[in-house]
Design a protein around this motif. Structure first.
Motif, PDB file in Angstrom:
ATOM      1  N   GLU A  62      19.362  19.727  48.957  1.00  0.00           N
ATOM      2  CA  GLU A  62      19.073  20.356  48.203  1.00  0.00           C
ATOM      3  C   GLU A  62      18.316  21.828  48.306  1.00  0.00           C
ATOM      4  OE1 GLU A  62      16.976  18.325  44.872  1.00  0.00           O
ATOM      5  OE2 GLU A  62      17.708  16.504  45.885  1.00  0.00           O
ATOM      6  N   LEU A  65      20.694  24.905  48.574  1.00  0.00           N
ATOM      7  CA  LEU A  65      21.086  25.315  47.434  1.00  0.00           C
ATOM      8  C   LEU A  65      20.383  26.767  46.879  1.00  0.00           C
ATOM      9  CD1 LEU A  65      21.309  22.268  44.959  1.00  0.00           C
ATOM     10  CD2 LEU A  65      23.331  23.273  46.075  1.00  0.00           C
ATOM     11  N   SER A  66      19.167  26.869  47.530  1.00  0.00           N
ATOM     12  CA  SER A  66      18.499  28.162  47.371  1.00  0.00           C
ATOM     13  C   SER A  66      18.782  29.415  48.186  1.00  0.00           C
ATOM     14  CB  SER A  66      16.971  27.732  47.486  1.00  0.00           C
ATOM     15  OG  SER A  66      16.668  27.618  48.656  1.00  0.00           O
ATOM     16  N   ASN A  98      22.286  32.426  44.257  1.00  0.00           N
ATOM     17  CA  ASN A  98      22.085  31.574  45.161  1.00  0.00           C
ATOM     18  C   ASN A  98      23.178  30.603  45.235  1.00  0.00           C
ATOM     19  OD1 ASN A  98      21.327  29.939  43.157  1.00  0.00           O
ATOM     20  ND2 ASN A  98      19.485  29.923  43.386  1.00  0.00           N
ATOM     21  N   GLU A 100      23.028  27.255  44.406  1.00  0.00           N
ATOM     22  CA  GLU A 100      23.446  26.693  42.961  1.00  0.00           C
ATOM     23  C   GLU A 100      24.036  27.526  42.122  1.00  0.00           C
ATOM     24  OE1 GLU A 100      20.676  23.949  40.483  1.00  0.00           O
ATOM     25  OE2 GLU A 100      19.780  25.134  41.722  1.00  0.00           O
ATOM     26  N   LEU A 103      27.863  27.502  42.430  1.00  0.00           N
ATOM     27  CA  LEU A 103      28.359  26.048  42.119  1.00  0.00           C
ATOM     28  C   LEU A 103      28.306  26.136  40.437  1.00  0.00           C
ATOM     29  CD1 LEU A 103      26.635  23.610  44.482  1.00  0.00           C
ATOM     30  CD2 LEU A 103      28.893  24.624  44.466  1.00  0.00           C
ATOM     31  N   ASP A 104      27.311  26.609  39.856  1.00  0.00           N
ATOM     32  CA  ASP A 104      27.224  26.816  38.129  1.00  0.00           C
ATOM     33  C   ASP A 104      28.454  27.780  37.776  1.00  0.00           C
ATOM     34  OD1 ASP A 104      24.977  25.284  38.456  1.00  0.00           O
ATOM     35  OD2 ASP A 104      23.559  26.952  38.091  1.00  0.00           O
ATOM     36  N   LYS A 136      24.785  19.054  44.185  1.00  0.00           N
ATOM     37  CA  LYS A 136      23.439  19.347  43.606  1.00  0.00           C
ATOM     38  C   LYS A 136      22.434  18.497  43.708  1.00  0.00           C
ATOM     39  CE  LYS A 136      25.108  22.437  40.300  1.00  0.00           C
ATOM     40  NZ  LYS A 136      25.054  22.860  38.691  1.00  0.00           N
ATOM     41  N   ARG A 137      22.723  16.991  43.980  1.00  0.00           N
ATOM     42  CA  ARG A 137      21.809  16.217  44.180  1.00  0.00           C
ATOM     43  C   ARG A 137      21.505  15.938  45.633  1.00  0.00           C
ATOM     44  NH1 ARG A 137      25.135  13.706  40.503  1.00  0.00           N
ATOM     45  NH2 ARG A 137      26.283  12.321  42.097  1.00  0.00           N
TER      46      ARG A 137
END
Length: 164
Positions: A62, A65-66, A98, A100, A103-104, A136-137
Motif C-alpha cells: 500500500e 501507491l503514494s 501518484n 493510486e 490505477l484510478d 490497492k489492498r
C-alpha cells in the motif's frame, strides 16, 4: 498568463503558465487552458535539460501507491500485468498524480468500456478491475513503467524512504 485564440473555435481564451517545485525532483512549468467550446489542454515541462527517461516501480504494498507520478504529454505508461499501455498522442495530457491515481484512471476507463463491451470484453475488464482492487489492498504485485523521450516524466520516490 497569456490571452490567445482557441485553436478549435477561435474565441480568445487565457493560457495559464505556472512554475512548481516538485520535492526531490525539479522545478516544472505547468501550462493549461480551457475554452467554453470544450477544448482543453494541459502539459508539464521539466525545467532542466531533458534526456530520455525510463523508470520502473514494483508496486507490492500500500505504501507504493503514494509514489508520485509525473507524466509529461510525451510519456508512456505501462502496467504489463494488467495488459495496460497508456501511449502519448496529439491529445495526450500531462498530469501529476501518484500510483493510486494512475490505477484510478485505468479503473475509470474500464468503467467506460464496460458500458459498450461485449461479454468477453466485459469479463476481461472485470478481471482487470479485480486485479487493481487487489493491488490497492497490497495483495497483488504489478509493475508500473514510465518512459519519456523528452525526459518530462518520472516516478518520484522520497529519498528518505530507502527506494532511491
Amino acid at each position: 498568463m497569456l490571452r490567445a485564440p482557441c485553436p478549435v473555435c477561435g474565441k480568445e481564451i487565457e493560457y495559464i503558465y505556472q512554475t512548481e517545485e516538485i520535492p526531490y525532483f525539479s522545478e516544472i512549468l505547468i501550462e493549461s487552458a480551457t475554452c467554453s467550446c470544450g477544448w482543453r489542454m494541459s502539459d508539464a515541462f521539466i525545467m532542466r535539460e531533458g534526456v530520455p527517461t525510463k523508470d520502473e516501480l514494483t508496486v507490492s504494498s500500500e505504501d507504493d501507491l503514494s509514489v508520485r507520478v509525473v507524466r509529461g504529454s510525451a510519456g508512456r505508461i505501462e502496467v504489463p500485468e494488467l495488459g495496460v499501455e497508456i501511449k502519448p498522442g496529439p491529445a495526450a495530457e500531462s498530469f501529476i498524480s501518484n500510483v493510486e491515481g494512475v490505477l484510478d484512471r485505468i479503473d475509470a476507463v474500464l468503467d467506460m468500456a464496460l458500458k459498450t463491451a461485449g461479454a468477453e470484453e466485459q469479463e476481461r475488464c472485470l478481471a482487470i478491475k479485480d486485479l487493481i482492487a487487489a493491488v490497492k489492498r497490497g495483495e497483488q504485485k504489478v509493475t508500473l513503467i514510465i518512459e519519456d523521450e523528452t525526459g518530462n516524466s518520472a516516478l518520484i520516490r522520497d529519498p528518505h524512504d530507502g527506494n532511491e
